[in-house]
Design a protein around this motif. Structure first.
Motif, mmCIF file in Angstrom:
data_model
loop_
_atom_site.group_PDB
_atom_site.id
_atom_site.type_symbol
_atom_site.label_atom_id
_atom_site.label_comp_id
_atom_site.label_asym_id
_atom_site.label_seq_id
_atom_site.Cartn_x
_atom_site.Cartn_y
_atom_site.Cartn_z
ATOM 1 N N SER A 1 3.908 15.702 4.056
ATOM 2 C CA SER A 1 4.171 14.426 3.374
ATOM 3 C C SER A 1 2.987 13.893 2.588
ATOM 4 N N GLY A 2 1.879 14.649 2.527
ATOM 5 C CA GLY A 2 0.728 14.172 1.769
ATOM 6 C C GLY A 2 0.295 12.808 2.258
ATOM 7 N N ASP A 3 0.066 11.905 1.318
ATOM 8 C CA ASP A 3 -0.272 10.528 1.676
ATOM 9 C C ASP A 3 0.887 9.588 1.389
ATOM 10 N N THR A 4 2.113 10.108 1.487
ATOM 11 C CA THR A 4 3.287 9.274 1.281
ATOM 12 C C THR A 4 3.758 8.656 2.590
ATOM 13 N N ILE A 5 3.906 9.484 3.621
ATOM 14 C CA ILE A 5 4.323 9.007 4.947
ATOM 15 C C ILE A 5 3.334 9.523 5.989
ATOM 16 N N PHE A 6 2.886 8.622 6.848
ATOM 17 C CA PHE A 6 2.000 8.978 7.948
ATOM 18 C C PHE A 6 2.728 8.795 9.271
ATOM 19 N N VAL A 7 2.143 9.304 10.333
ATOM 20 C CA VAL A 7 2.715 9.088 11.658
ATOM 21 C C VAL A 7 2.793 7.598 11.954
ATOM 22 N N GLY A 8 1.785 6.837 11.503
ATOM 23 C CA GLY A 8 1.739 5.409 11.813
ATOM 24 C C GLY A 8 1.718 4.493 10.607
ATOM 25 N N GLY A 9 2.219 4.914 9.462
ATOM 26 C CA GLY A 9 2.193 4.033 8.305
ATOM 27 C C GLY A 9 2.638 4.730 7.042
ATOM 28 N N LEU A 10 2.421 4.049 5.927
ATOM 29 C CA LEU A 10 2.764 4.588 4.622
ATOM 30 C C LEU A 10 1.526 4.643 3.743
ATOM 31 N N GLY A 11 1.580 5.450 2.699
ATOM 32 C CA GLY A 11 0.451 5.589 1.791
ATOM 33 C C GLY A 11 0.177 4.317 1.013
ATOM 34 N N ARG A 12 -1.085 4.127 0.670
ATOM 35 C CA ARG A 12 -1.484 2.945 -0.095
ATOM 36 C C ARG A 12 -1.195 3.154 -1.580
ATOM 37 N N PRO A 13 -0.394 2.284 -2.189
ATOM 38 C CA PRO A 13 -0.142 2.409 -3.617
ATOM 39 C C PRO A 13 -1.001 1.475 -4.475
ATOM 40 N N ASP A 14 -2.085 0.951 -3.914
ATOM 41 C CA ASP A 14 -2.872 -0.037 -4.648
ATOM 42 C C ASP A 14 -4.164 0.512 -5.236
ATOM 43 N N LEU A 15 -4.484 1.805 -4.980
ATOM 44 C CA LEU A 15 -5.787 2.309 -5.413
ATOM 45 C C LEU A 15 -5.896 2.431 -6.925
ATOM 46 N N GLY A 16 -4.764 2.516 -7.612
ATOM 47 C CA GLY A 16 -4.798 2.629 -9.070
ATOM 48 C C GLY A 16 -4.741 1.298 -9.776
ATOM 49 N N GLY A 17 -4.775 0.192 -9.025
ATOM 50 C CA GLY A 17 -4.749 -1.122 -9.643
ATOM 51 C C GLY A 17 -3.359 -1.553 -10.092
ATOM 52 N N LYS A 18 -2.325 -0.843 -9.633
ATOM 53 C CA LYS A 18 -0.949 -1.178 -10.017
ATOM 54 C C LYS A 18 -0.104 -1.303 -8.747
ATOM 55 N N ALA A 19 -0.509 -2.182 -7.857
ATOM 56 C CA ALA A 19 0.099 -2.240 -6.529
ATOM 57 C C ALA A 19 1.602 -2.471 -6.598
ATOM 58 N N ALA A 20 2.047 -3.451 -7.378
ATOM 59 C CA ALA A 20 3.475 -3.779 -7.418
ATOM 60 C C ALA A 20 4.286 -2.645 -8.040
ATOM 61 N N GLU A 21 3.778 -2.098 -9.143
ATOM 62 C CA GLU A 21 4.500 -1.034 -9.839
ATOM 63 C C GLU A 21 4.633 0.211 -8.969
ATOM 64 N N TRP A 22 3.512 0.629 -8.362
ATOM 65 C CA TRP A 22 3.553 1.845 -7.550
ATOM 66 C C TRP A 22 4.254 1.595 -6.216
ATOM 67 N N ALA A 23 4.235 0.351 -5.721
ATOM 68 C CA ALA A 23 4.984 0.035 -4.503
ATOM 69 C C ALA A 23 6.480 0.201 -4.734
ATOM 70 N N ALA A 24 6.937 -0.103 -5.926
ATOM 71 C CA ALA A 24 8.347 0.109 -6.259
ATOM 72 C C ALA A 24 8.685 1.593 -6.211
ATOM 73 N N ASP A 25 7.764 2.427 -6.698
ATOM 74 C CA ASP A 25 7.961 3.877 -6.616
ATOM 75 C C ASP A 25 7.995 4.332 -5.159
ATOM 76 N N LEU A 26 7.089 3.783 -4.361
ATOM 77 C CA LEU A 26 7.033 4.149 -2.950
ATOM 78 C C LEU A 26 8.336 3.765 -2.248
ATOM 79 N N TYR A 27 8.875 2.609 -2.596
ATOM 80 C CA TYR A 27 10.151 2.175 -2.018
ATOM 81 C C TYR A 27 11.251 3.182 -2.341
#
Length: 378
Positions: A246-272
């Protein structure tokens, strides 16, 4: 009496076996609090080296004589100096960690994840860093997933198994450690796959061209364009309908951070969309094998590797349970101001091929914990 030494291999076994140990860390307080050797039954004493240069009298009363004590510093020299004084003061339970935190950061522990008549899978746990990489072996070939820069380890295992490394995949452009993918491909002649959208400037095989990679009796599905969320080109790999890297998309205890590129809301929608559309279609009994972990004690399975079934992960993680899209995005954005991985901009530039550094600089850039997840979002 000479000072006894403890290797990172021995210390790793003590962590995994949940043994009792006292860690006497002589680094500065800020370094200790930022990143230390984690063990479920470890005790900690932190006194900076500069307070011990003139003698160890101030700490003698704090150190037990009935438990093993490991003195730890950045690279080993300061710890050896302190340990020698403690031995002279009458302690016979003192060890130094060979190579210090630098060696701890670089050690890979091999664990078997899975084996059937078609494939064998090893996980390489970078215990001091929380990074995970994998080797999938089938027939006479091997595929390596998310390799670290310590490529000798993968070559040695391939040699022991009598196989050739023919395929190398990176699930995304890593931000907390330097990938060994390009170097391993150059050494072995294997094909190196990466998403073109991640912006690497060297030659590689774009994952956009491959819905799947087949070799021997392994079918690796590249979860279509793809499983974004942590980075825009982040992908997951579904192997023989049994394992999800699952790379850094799904972890045993959480989800990947989509904020490192400075587009938290946009990439969070992709993560959803990834979690609620692509991953939602995968069966509960599939084993999820991530690229990182946060807590070894909580996330290691009884079988001795980091991973869990997708059903168990869904049940624990309320971010994967009936969240509306805007609610999901709002939670991610609210959590977007956590610390970034140390030196992540330099590491990303190196992994893109835009910057070159020597071995000593690589070591310095990677020092510290990983911070690539929204861990334990429950």
């Amino acid at each position: 009496m000479t000072v006894k030494e403890m290797t990172v291999q021995t210390l790793t076994e003590k962590v995994l076996n949940k043994e009792h140990l006292v860690i006497f860390d002589v680094r500065n307080e800020s370094d200790f609090h930022d990143w230390k050797i984690e063990g479920e039954n470890f005790e900690y004493i932190n006194v900076p080296y500069f307070e011990l240069i003139d003698g160890v009298d101030s700490v003698i009363g704090r150190l037990p004589k009935d438990k093993d004590v490991v003195v730890v510093c950045a690279k080993g020299g300061s710890a050896a100096f302190v340990a020698e004084q403690l031995v002279e003061a009458g302690f016979d339970n003192i060890y130094t960690l060979v190579g210090g935190m630098k060696a701890w950061s670089e050690h890979l522990h091999k664990a078997k994840v899975y084996e059937d008549d078609k494939m064998k899978v090893y996980q390489f746990i970078r215990v001091g860093k929380g990074c995970l990489s994998y080797m999938v072996i089938s027939g006479n070939e091997a595929l390596v997933v998310d390799p670290s820069r310590f490529i000798d380890v993968y070559e040695q295992v391939a040699q022991e198994e009598g196989v050739a490394i023919t395929h190398i995949v990176d699930s995304h452009l890593h931000a907390d450690h330097i990938s060994g993918g390009k170097a391993l491909a150059e050494r072995t002649g294997a094909t190196y796959y990466l998403m073109k959208s991640e912006g690497a400037v060297f030659d590689f095989e774009p994952l956009e061209k491959h819905d799947r990679i087949d070799f021997e009796q392994v079918q690796l599905e590249v979860l279509a364009v793809k499983t974004p969320g942590h980075t825009p080109g982040s992908v997951s790999f579904f192997v023989n309908n049994q394992l999800l890297f699952s790379g850094d998309t799904i972890f045993v205890g959480g989800l990947g951070r989509p904020d490192l590129g400075g587009k938290a809301a946009e990439w969070a929608a992709d993560l959803y969309d990834t979690v609620y559309e692509k991953v939602a279609a995968i069966a509960d009994d599939v084993i999820v094998l991530p690229a990182h972990y946060a807590n070894l004690d909580e996330e290691m399975s009884k079988a001795g590797y980091i991973g869990d079934t997708l059903g168990n992960i869904r049940a624990r993680n309320d971010m994967m349970q009936d969240k509306k899209k805007q609610e999901f995005i709002d939670i991610v954005v609210q959590n977007a101001n956590t610390e970034t991985p140390p030196n992540f901009e330099d590491i990303v530039a190196i992994n893109r091929g835009l910057k070159a550094v020597d071995m000593e600089q690589q070591q310095e850039l990677e020092i510290g914990p990983n911070r690539c997840a929204m861990h334990h979002t429950r």
